[in-house]
Design a protein around this motif. Structure first.
Motif, short mmCIF file in Angstrom:
data_model
loop_
_atom_site.label_atom_id
_atom_site.label_comp_id
_atom_site.label_asym_id
_atom_site.label_seq_id
_atom_site.Cartn_x
_atom_site.Cartn_y
_atom_site.Cartn_z
N TYR A 229 -7.24 0.18 -5.46
CA TYR A 229 -8.20 1.07 -5.00
C TYR A 229 -7.11 2.46 -5.16
O TYR A 229 -7.84 3.39 -5.80
N ALA B 35 0.85 -1.18 0.13
CA ALA B 35 0.03 -0.19 0.17
C ALA B 35 1.09 1.24 0.08
O ALA B 35 0.67 2.28 -0.81
N LEU C 165 -6.58 0.70 4.74
CA LEU C 165 -6.56 1.90 4.14
C LEU C 165 -7.91 2.89 4.62
O LEU C 165 -8.94 1.94 4.24
N ILE D 273 -6.33 -2.86 -1.81
CA ILE D 273 -5.98 -1.38 -1.54
C ILE D 273 -5.15 -0.82 -2.67
O ILE D 273 -5.42 0.40 -3.16
#
Length: 261
Positions: A103, A49, A87, A100
């Motif tokens: 996204y 992430a 997140l 994540i």
């Protein structure tokens, strides 16, 4: 140049991460940031992430989870798996590392390079290999991380890890098409999925005296690993190998204590 280090601005807490690409007003305090990441320094999944956020030049607040405990916020944000990373964007939690990453790529599509391949077939192939990495290749590596000592089981795990890397060497040759990364000219979806494990690979090599990243057996992947670790969005995030070795010792001690209690 991108940086993942906490901002040196004395007006902001040390867990606020701002990029050179981050154009928001740095006077905004931690509670005002719209983006928070629950994570831990040693987790390769959290690193996924963070790399994606770096690639997009997005500022965020890192909320560090203490190893061996689960905060109330984590349990509330991820009640199903109760795991990091999570997140939190505008108060809404997104869980699972590669979800994540996707996204982040979609929400900040106009910022930085695209992380996921634009071609549907290439995207499908990347996802195939990511499932292989997490479901088939990583478990033997994890077994070596927490192993009490070298034995037949760890030797078998090392063989499985090496065989998996040889498969990924072939995958790199096909996916990269002669370029520097799985994703082409820049770090992409599959690069993040595999690259997050590189520091742990080196830690396992040191812990067990094995050679996993062998230039004679997987020269393309070794070259890729060097480029990945030196990429601007990655290099400040890579944990020190000696620190991971100590962290692994702590994990083993905790597992041993739990087994005997």
């Amino acid at each position: 140049m991108l940086t993942s280090k906490a901002t040196s601005d004395p007006r902001l807490p040390s867990n606020i991460f701002l990029h050179s690409n981050f154009r928001e007003n740095t006077e905004r305090m931690a509670g005002d940031l719209e983006l928070k990441l629950l994570g831990s320094w040693a987790s390769p999944f959290v690193m996924r992430a963070r790399i994606a956020l770096n690639l997009k030049g997005v500022g965020y607040e890192l909320l560090k989870e203490v190893s061996g405990t689960k905060s109330e916020l984590l349990l509330k944000s991820n009640p199903v798996y109760k795991k990091i990373p999570v997140l939190i964007h505008h108060g809404k939690p997104i869980c699972e590392s590669m979800i994540i990453v996707q996204y982040i790529d979609e929400v900040w599509a106009a910022a930085g390079p695209s992380i996921l391949p634009s071609d549907p077939y290439e995207r499908a192939i990347a996802r195939f290999w990511i499932v292989y990495i997490d479901d088939k290749w990583f478990p033997p590596l994890r077994k070596m991380i927490v192993a009490k000592a070298d034995n037949e089981e760890t030797a078998e795990a090392a063989e499985q890890g090496i065989a998996g890397l040889q498969l990924l060497e072939e995958a790199f040759e096909k996916c990269s098409k002669g370029k520097d990364f799985f994703g082409g000219e820049s770090v992409g979806y599959l690069d993040i999925a595999l690259g997050c494990y590189l520091a742990w690979l080196k830690a396992v090599e040191k812990m067990h005296g094995v050679k996993l990243l062998d230039k004679e057996k997987i020269p393309l992947l070794v070259g890729w690993a060097e480029r990945f670790c030196s990429a601007d969005a990655v290099k400040e995030l890579m944990p020190e190998v000696d620190e991971l070795v100590e962290f692994a010792k702590m994990l083993r001690a905790r597992l041993n204590a739990a087994a005997t209690s």
